[in-house]
Design a protein around this motif. Sequence first.
Motif, PDB file in Angstrom:
ATOM      1  N   ASP A  62     -24.337  21.254 -32.446  1.00 21.68           N
ATOM      2  CA  ASP A  62     -24.795  22.304 -31.535  1.00 21.68           C
ATOM      3  C   ASP A  62     -24.404  22.001 -30.095  1.00 21.68           C
ATOM      4  O   ASP A  62     -25.215  22.064 -29.175  1.00 21.68           O
ATOM      5  CB  ASP A  62     -26.319  22.471 -31.657  1.00 21.68           C
ATOM      6  N   VAL A  63     -23.139  21.652 -29.899  1.00 25.72           N
ATOM      7  CA  VAL A  63     -22.620  21.362 -28.556  1.00 25.72           C
ATOM      8  C   VAL A  63     -21.344  22.163 -28.343  1.00 25.72           C
ATOM      9  O   VAL A  63     -20.446  22.155 -29.194  1.00 25.72           O
ATOM     10  CB  VAL A  63     -22.308  19.853 -28.385  1.00 25.72           C
ATOM     11  N   ALA A  64     -21.274  22.869 -27.221  1.00 26.51           N
ATOM     12  CA  ALA A  64     -20.047  23.586 -26.868  1.00 26.51           C
ATOM     13  C   ALA A  64     -19.107  22.622 -26.159  1.00 26.51           C
ATOM     14  O   ALA A  64     -19.383  22.194 -25.037  1.00 26.51           O
ATOM     15  CB  ALA A  64     -20.370  24.778 -25.969  1.00 26.51           C
ATOM     16  N   HIS A  65     -18.011  22.268 -26.804  1.00 26.23           N
ATOM     17  CA  HIS A  65     -17.042  21.335 -26.226  1.00 26.23           C
ATOM     18  C   HIS A  65     -16.011  22.128 -25.413  1.00 26.23           C
ATOM     19  O   HIS A  65     -14.871  22.311 -25.827  1.00 26.23           O
ATOM     20  CB  HIS A  65     -16.361  20.534 -27.332  1.00 26.23           C
ATOM     21  N   PHE A  66     -16.452  22.599 -24.244  1.00 28.56           N
ATOM     22  CA  PHE A  66     -15.626  23.532 -23.474  1.00 28.56           C
ATOM     23  C   PHE A  66     -14.275  22.942 -23.065  1.00 28.56           C
ATOM     24  O   PHE A  66     -13.308  23.679 -22.884  1.00 28.56           O
ATOM     25  CB  PHE A  66     -16.383  24.004 -22.237  1.00 28.56           C
ATOM     26  N   SER A  67     -14.197  21.640 -22.913  1.00 29.20           N
ATOM     27  CA  SER A  67     -12.925  21.032 -22.508  1.00 29.20           C
ATOM     28  C   SER A  67     -11.838  21.219 -23.571  1.00 29.20           C
ATOM     29  O   SER A  67     -10.649  21.048 -23.280  1.00 29.20           O
ATOM     30  CB  SER A  67     -13.112  19.548 -22.216  1.00 29.20           C
ATOM     31  N   LYS A  68     -12.248  21.598 -24.779  1.00 28.11           N
ATOM     32  CA  LYS A  68     -11.291  21.810 -25.865  1.00 28.11           C
ATOM     33  C   LYS A  68     -11.105  23.296 -26.181  1.00 28.11           C
ATOM     34  O   LYS A  68     -10.499  23.647 -27.182  1.00 28.11           O
ATOM     35  CB  LYS A  68     -11.748  21.050 -27.111  1.00 28.11           C
TER      36      LYS A  68
END
Length: 262
Positions: A62-68
């Motif tokens: 449940d984590v948005a890995h925005f860098s990807k």
Amino acid sequence: MPSLYSFPDVDSLAKQLRKYVLINQNTALSRHGVFRIAVSGGSLPNTLAKALLAPGDGSAEDVAHFSKWEIFFADERAVPLDHPDSNYHLIKEELMEKIPANLGAPTVHPIDAGHVLDDDPTELADLYTEDLKRTFAAKDSVKLPVFDLILLGVGPDGHTCSLFPGHPQLREKDAWVVGVVDSPKPPPKRISLTLPVVTHAVSIAFVATGGGKKDILKRIFDTDEGHSLPSGLVNVHGADKVSWFSDDAATEGVSFPKRASL
């Protein structure tokens, strides 16, 4: 068949939308290490921000890995990037500027600002196609790009992206991006992903909320005529890859089977 989800309110919708987006993100990252998503404008960026910027449950999933993330635009208005009508401006203001630093920053692909004032948006569409090709076809030739997820809205006439009922762009089979000079709603000049590109995505989701959407949702889901509207065509060609996230106000009177959760 597409899935039609209906929730009591926008807050509960946003929680389920978060789950859906992150499932798609995690699948994409495990497959090829990047999450390529296309978004539309309207109320969608606000709902997306409500979903993604909310506190998570603490789990690794449940984590948005925005860098990807690589964010593209399903359609865009031919206006400067800081113009209120710009979808880029909207997603930047609603979401990107509010992402906590520890989650990283997404790579965003706006239109070429140097061509927004051209009389004909064809060059703008061609340049965006070239951007897509650098991402999706850098090493080999592909017929169509494959987005991991495309997030869409729906207009009261059944349009989606900037594909409008009766317009010739709706019949485009080969181009990835088309120019529009006569949008029924301002601004008239736009670019849009084509129907084959939209329906070629791994996952496709519409977000439609409010009582103002109930008539068009009933047409799209419950009438034969609705299947030929742009949003209805996405349902037809995208089939079970398509999910609709709606609130009860938007699905009131719709006979098509509704689901209450993912």
